[in-house]
Write a protein that holds these residues in place. Structure first.
Motif, short mmCIF file in Angstrom:
data_model
loop_
_atom_site.label_atom_id
_atom_site.label_comp_id
_atom_site.label_asym_id
_atom_site.label_seq_id
_atom_site.Cartn_x
_atom_site.Cartn_y
_atom_site.Cartn_z
N THR A 147 0.80 -1.29 -0.02
CA THR A 147 -0.11 0.15 0.07
C THR A 147 0.83 1.56 -0.08
N ASN A 148 2.06 1.22 0.73
CA ASN A 148 2.80 2.38 0.80
C ASN A 148 3.46 2.57 -0.41
N ARG A 149 4.06 1.45 -1.03
CA ARG A 149 4.56 1.56 -2.52
C ARG A 149 3.83 2.08 -3.48
N LEU A 154 1.77 6.72 -6.66
CA LEU A 154 0.80 7.50 -6.84
C LEU A 154 1.26 9.16 -6.81
N LYS A 155 1.92 9.46 -5.84
CA LYS A 155 2.31 10.76 -5.33
C LYS A 155 3.51 11.11 -6.35
N LYS A 157 4.25 9.94 -9.34
CA LYS A 157 3.81 9.80 -10.93
C LYS A 157 2.53 9.50 -10.95
N PRO A 158 1.66 10.52 -10.83
CA PRO A 158 0.06 10.12 -10.91
C PRO A 158 -0.20 9.99 -12.24
N GLN A 159 0.36 10.23 -13.43
CA GLN A 159 -0.02 9.98 -14.50
C GLN A 159 0.26 8.50 -14.84
N ILE A 160 1.04 7.65 -14.16
CA ILE A 160 1.19 6.31 -14.30
C ILE A 160 -0.34 5.58 -13.76
N ILE A 161 -0.74 5.88 -12.74
CA ILE A 161 -1.94 5.50 -12.27
C ILE A 161 -3.13 5.72 -13.28
N TYR A 190 -9.47 6.71 1.72
CA TYR A 190 -8.97 7.66 2.74
C TYR A 190 -9.35 8.95 2.60
N PRO A 191 -9.17 9.88 3.72
CA PRO A 191 -9.72 11.17 3.37
C PRO A 191 -9.00 11.83 2.58
N ALA A 192 -9.08 12.95 1.58
CA ALA A 192 -8.69 13.97 0.66
C ALA A 192 -7.45 14.66 1.53
N GLY A 193 -6.42 14.73 0.80
CA GLY A 193 -5.48 15.66 1.47
C GLY A 193 -4.12 14.74 1.95
#
Length: 193
Positions: A147-149, A154-155, A157-161, A190-193
């Motif tokens: 999950t952390n990976r 996600l943080k 390289k969001p374009q990969i997701i 998860y809450p936004a932010g």
């Protein structure tokens, strides 16, 4: 060519140095699914990715594709060992989406390397940053949860997701497709932010 200025950012590179570097690159539009480098071939160029997503992958002992790297805007798409050691690539490199890239041939790179001292220093710094990134990825694979990976990816390289098939992301993270689906559902709560 703002993307090249961002990639080749170095305080010692003059405007004329940068112009030489920019002139050595060829702009290319590359369709999704194009194999840029095939395993077993020697790389004769590298690319600066202006837009799109590319990936490196290998086949494991079961002949399954395992993603080893994703490349996104502003990154250098390269098989470093193959290009610089002039050995057959252990990986395939392929575009995941339609891409706009700036290609530089090995010979042109060598010419720049021998004529622009600041380019040599830039190269040393770039290699150092890549070494640190590879080491961190190795540590993450054994120290971080899946999950952390995923959250780190996600943080970073969001374009990969958004653009890469689930199976390719799962193989990169070292999890099954099913596990990644579960992780994505969990993260969505998860809450936004």
């Amino acid at each position: 060519m703002e993307i090249l200025k961002a990639v080749y950012q170095h305080p010692l590179l003059s405007e004329s140095d940068f112009q030489q570097i920019a002139n050595a690159h060829e702009l290319m539009e590359v369709p999704r699914g194009t194999l840029l480098l095939k395993e077993g071939k020697i790389a004769n160029e590298y690319y600066v990715l202006q837009s799109g997503v590319a990936r490196a992958y290998v086949y494991d002992y079961n002949n399954d594709e395992i993603s080893t790297e994703f490349f996104t805007e502003g990154e250098i798409v390269i098989s470093t060992a193959s290009l610089f050691q002039r050995i057959p690539s252990p990986e395939n490199i392929q575009t995941v989406t339609d891409c706009v890239m700036l290609k530089i041939e090995f010979g042109a790179f060598q010419a720049l390397f021998s004529t622009i001292p600041a380019y040599v220093d830039w190269g040393r710094l770039w290699f150092t940053s890549q070494l640190f990134a590879i080491k961190q990825r190795s540590l993450d694979m054994v120290q971080e949860t899946a999950t952390n990976r995923y959250l780190k990816l996600l943080k970073a390289k969001p374009q990969i997701i958004q653009n890469v098939p689930l199976k390719q992301i799962a193989s990169y993270l070292g999890v099954t497709d099913t596990s990644l689906s579960r992780i994505r559902k969990e993260v969505a709560t998860y809450p936004a932010g």
